[in-house]
Design a protein around this motif. Structure first.
Motif, PDB file in Angstrom:
ATOM      1  N   PHE A 151       0.826  -1.210   0.000  1.00  0.00           N
ATOM      2  CA  PHE A 151       0.000   0.000   0.000  1.00  0.00           C
ATOM      3  C   PHE A 151       0.866   1.269   0.000  1.00  0.00           C
ATOM      4  O   PHE A 151       0.630   2.202  -0.769  1.00  0.00           O
ATOM      5  CB  PHE A 151      -0.921   0.021   1.222  1.00  0.00           C
ATOM      6  CG  PHE A 151      -2.201  -0.747   1.044  1.00  0.00           C
ATOM      7  CD1 PHE A 151      -3.077  -0.434   0.015  1.00  0.00           C
ATOM      8  CD2 PHE A 151      -2.542  -1.770   1.917  1.00  0.00           C
ATOM      9  CE1 PHE A 151      -4.275  -1.133  -0.142  1.00  0.00           C
ATOM     10  CE2 PHE A 151      -3.738  -2.482   1.765  1.00  0.00           C
ATOM     11  CZ  PHE A 151      -4.596  -2.161   0.732  1.00  0.00           C
ATOM     12  N   ARG A 152       1.868   1.294   0.885  1.00  0.00           N
ATOM     13  CA  ARG A 152       2.704   2.482   1.003  1.00  0.00           C
ATOM     14  C   ARG A 152       3.441   2.772  -0.298  1.00  0.00           C
ATOM     15  O   ARG A 152       3.554   3.923  -0.725  1.00  0.00           O
ATOM     16  CB  ARG A 152       3.701   2.303   2.153  1.00  0.00           C
ATOM     17  CG  ARG A 152       3.066   2.403   3.523  1.00  0.00           C
ATOM     18  CD  ARG A 152       4.015   1.990   4.642  1.00  0.00           C
ATOM     19  NE  ARG A 152       3.416   2.190   5.953  1.00  0.00           N
ATOM     20  CZ  ARG A 152       3.942   1.781   7.096  1.00  0.00           C
ATOM     21  NH1 ARG A 152       5.107   1.131   7.079  1.00  0.00           N
ATOM     22  NH2 ARG A 152       3.343   2.014   8.248  1.00  0.00           N
ATOM     23  N   GLY A 153       3.946   1.736  -0.936  1.00  0.00           N
ATOM     24  CA  GLY A 153       4.679   1.937  -2.180  1.00  0.00           C
ATOM     25  C   GLY A 153       3.817   2.534  -3.275  1.00  0.00           C
ATOM     26  O   GLY A 153       4.273   3.404  -4.034  1.00  0.00           O
ATOM     27  N   TYR A 154       2.587   2.083  -3.381  1.00  0.00           N
ATOM     28  CA  TYR A 154       1.692   2.601  -4.422  1.00  0.00           C
ATOM     29  C   TYR A 154       1.424   4.088  -4.226  1.00  0.00           C
ATOM     30  O   TYR A 154       1.508   4.883  -5.173  1.00  0.00           O
ATOM     31  CB  TYR A 154       0.386   1.812  -4.400  1.00  0.00           C
ATOM     32  CG  TYR A 154      -0.527   2.098  -5.573  1.00  0.00           C
ATOM     33  CD1 TYR A 154      -0.039   2.186  -6.870  1.00  0.00           C
ATOM     34  CD2 TYR A 154      -1.893   2.273  -5.375  1.00  0.00           C
ATOM     35  CE1 TYR A 154      -0.879   2.426  -7.945  1.00  0.00           C
ATOM     36  CE2 TYR A 154      -2.745   2.504  -6.443  1.00  0.00           C
ATOM     37  CZ  TYR A 154      -2.234   2.591  -7.723  1.00  0.00           C
ATOM     38  OH  TYR A 154      -3.074   2.832  -8.791  1.00  0.00           O
ATOM     39  N   PHE A 155       1.131   4.472  -2.986  1.00  0.00           N
ATOM     40  CA  PHE A 155       0.880   5.884  -2.720  1.00  0.00           C
ATOM     41  C   PHE A 155       2.137   6.727  -2.896  1.00  0.00           C
ATOM     42  O   PHE A 155       2.090   7.845  -3.406  1.00  0.00           O
ATOM     43  CB  PHE A 155       0.317   6.068  -1.310  1.00  0.00           C
ATOM     44  CG  PHE A 155      -1.121   5.636  -1.174  1.00  0.00           C
ATOM     45  CD1 PHE A 155      -2.125   6.293  -1.870  1.00  0.00           C
ATOM     46  CD2 PHE A 155      -1.477   4.577  -0.351  1.00  0.00           C
ATOM     47  CE1 PHE A 155      -3.448   5.906  -1.754  1.00  0.00           C
ATOM     48  CE2 PHE A 155      -2.797   4.175  -0.230  1.00  0.00           C
ATOM     49  CZ  PHE A 155      -3.787   4.835  -0.931  1.00  0.00           C
TER      50      PHE A 155
END
Length: 536
Positions: A151-155
């Motif tokens: 999730f963090r990487g996508y954002f």
């Protein structure tokens, strides 16, 4: 030919990087305050012996935390940022969804392995049997860590740092509340109390993963609209095998590169107790000495939060600049990253070194031993943070395996020096000295490789000399303040020591803020960029 960009575009790119780094730094600061609030009462509750139980398995958690904070997110952020620059929004989303499936499977497997391998690790590393509770408590954390990482990487690839920041804070809040409650519940059984504290990492992971999922659901409509608005040829996505291959090829070296601190700490876990017992130190006492290393980690890890924020911001920022073939922007971001690292790490190293004993007595009043270890270990902060910055730069330009080689060299140096120094008269301080040498090797190797591949030209006066003058003067003033006040106030009592220590830190901190402007370590232009104001 390098792609020409306008001055305004380059300026805005720098703005985005600075803002992102600041957002993550503030979130990291809050998270580390929470983490310190966790470790300090825990250390005072279970003492050096209990901290030894807790610390033995802790590098396993920090290894996967590093992967969640930097490794997987940086990989996805890099790929997503590159696809978005090209207008391939569907491919960017596919990278996210396919990587989530992959990491869910990996998280389940690793969690099972930790649980099943606990007896083997205790036997192999000569840990105290009660360590099993800590390892069991941590066993589920990789599963939630993997979810958060995707999730963090996508954002982050969309240059949106808010979800990462919010999840970091809530993750640590959940860890503190649940971990401390369980530790107090199981006390005075030190083994189970340490295990309860370890389970806090799982509870925090649940909180962090849940809030990230909510952010994604909230943004899902706008993400799909962006895909629909893109040009028809760019709507084509990518399959699971392609996405998994892309991610793993980059993620494996990036994850290893991000985990240097955890790897070095794990070498301590594997060797320190074993080496001490071989010299005749009783197992419980060796475990207590190792617990002191765990307390020292509280102070070392605090400033490293900013270093992690720096890497998180550098990877997608430099990836974008490299994708646009903008050498000037790459050069600017490298210098900005180095300055950010040194301005934070140098005063932290010097300040902790000169005030190590009073800080340890102030924070760990019920278990104050370990000040001499902190004084030595503090000097490693500068090299860790610089190594992290150079790692982010190398990963951003696609040289993802170079930091892995650097870690290999550092781990070799650390292992050899641990064996030599821990079994000598240095004892556990030898482990701290070995860490300084290892991180120095790591930072130096990464710098040489970064310079080789980017042609970076170091402005020594701005980047190194001015922060060094400011930090050294700060250290002298902080140390002098403590000595002067200590000559008229009895610092043997907790209250007096706390007062004098806080005043000394305050004097040093205020002096540093003034000196970085007086020496020109921070300029007017820097402030304008941070405040998003162009020069008139």
């Amino acid at each position: 030919m390098a792609k020409r960009v306008t001055k305004g575009a380059s300026y805005n790119a720098t703005q985005t990087f600075v803002k992102g780094a600041l957002i993550l730094s503030m979130a990291g600061l809050i998270a580390k305050v929470l983490s310190a609030f966790f470790r300090v009462p825990l250390g005072n509750l279970i003492g050096d012996t209990g901290m030894g139980y807790y610390q033995a398995g802790y590098p396993i958690y920090t290894l996967f935390t590093a992967i969640a904070i930097v490794g997987i997110p940086s990989t996805i952020a890099k790929l997503v940022a590159e696809k978005r620059v090209l207008g391939e929004y569907q491919a960017a989303k596919d990278i996210f969804t396919h990587t989530m499936k992959l990491m869910l499977g990996i998280g389940i497997i690793v969690s099972l392995l930790i649980f099943l391998a606990t007896p083997f690790m205790i036997d192999a590393f000569n840990w105290v049997p009660e360590t099993k509770y800590s390892l069991w408590g941590l066993a589920l954390s990789p599963f939630f860590v993997c979810i958060m990482g995707v999730f963090r990487g996508y954002f982050q690839g969309m240059q949106n740092m808010a979800p990462t920041a919010v999840s970091q804070v809530l993750e640590n809040l959940g860890r503190v509340v649940i971990g401390l409650l369980l530790a107090f519940f199981f006390f005075p059984n030190l083994g189970k109390a340490a295990g309860g504290a370890s389970f806090g990492a799982v509870a925090g992971g649940m909180c962090g993963a849940a809030v990230l999922a909510l952010f994604y659901l909230r943004n899902k409509t706008s993400i799909n609209d962006e895909i629909q608005r893109s040009e028809t040829p760019k709507k084509q996505g990518i399959g699971f095998k392609t996405a998994a291959k892309m991610v793993l090829i980059i993620a494996i070296p990036i994850s290893i590169g991000a985990a240097v601190n955890s790897i070095i700490n794990f070498i301590d876990s594997a060797l320190v107790i074993k080496m001490l017992t071989q010299t005749g130190v009783e197992l419980e006492l060796a475990n207590a000495y190792f617990g002191q290393l765990g307390k020292v980690a509280t102070f070392i890890n605090f400033p490293l939060t900013f270093g992690m924020a720096l890497v998180i911001g550098l990877v997608p920022a430099i990836s974008e600049a490299a994708a646009k073939k903008d050498r000037t922007e790459v050069q600017t971001k490298i210098e900005l990253g180095m300055r950010f690292a040194i301005l934070l790490a140098m005063p932290a190293s010097i300040g902790l070194a000169v005030l190590a004993d009073p800080i340890m007595k102030f924070i760990y009043a019920n278990a104050p031993d370990g000040g001499n270890i902190l004084a030595a270990a503090a000097l490693s902060i500068l090299f860790i943070m610089l190594g992290q910055a150079f790692t982010g730069i190398l990963q951003g330009i696609g040289k993802v395996w170079q930091p892995v080689i650097g870690i290999g060299l550092a781990a070799f140096v650390k292992t050899i020096l641990n064996i030599i120094l821990v079994t000598s008269s240095f004892k556990v301080i030898g482990a701290a000295i070995a860490s300084i040498a290892a991180y120095m090797v790591f930072a130096l190797y990464n710098y040489i490789m970064m310079k080789k591949y980017t042609g970076f030209k170091l402005n020594t006066r701005l980047v190194i000399i001015r922060p060094l003058i400011s930090s050294s003067a700060m250290g002298v003033l902080a140390w002098g303040t403590y000595r002067v006040l200590g000559s008229v106030i009895d610092t043997n009592s907790f209250t007096s020591n706390a007062l004098v220590t806080i005043l000394s830190i305050g004097v040093g901190g205020l002096a540093y803020l003034v000196l970085i402007f007086v020496t020109g370590a921070i300029t007017k232009k820097d402030i304008q960029e941070i405040l998003n104001k162009k020069e008139k």
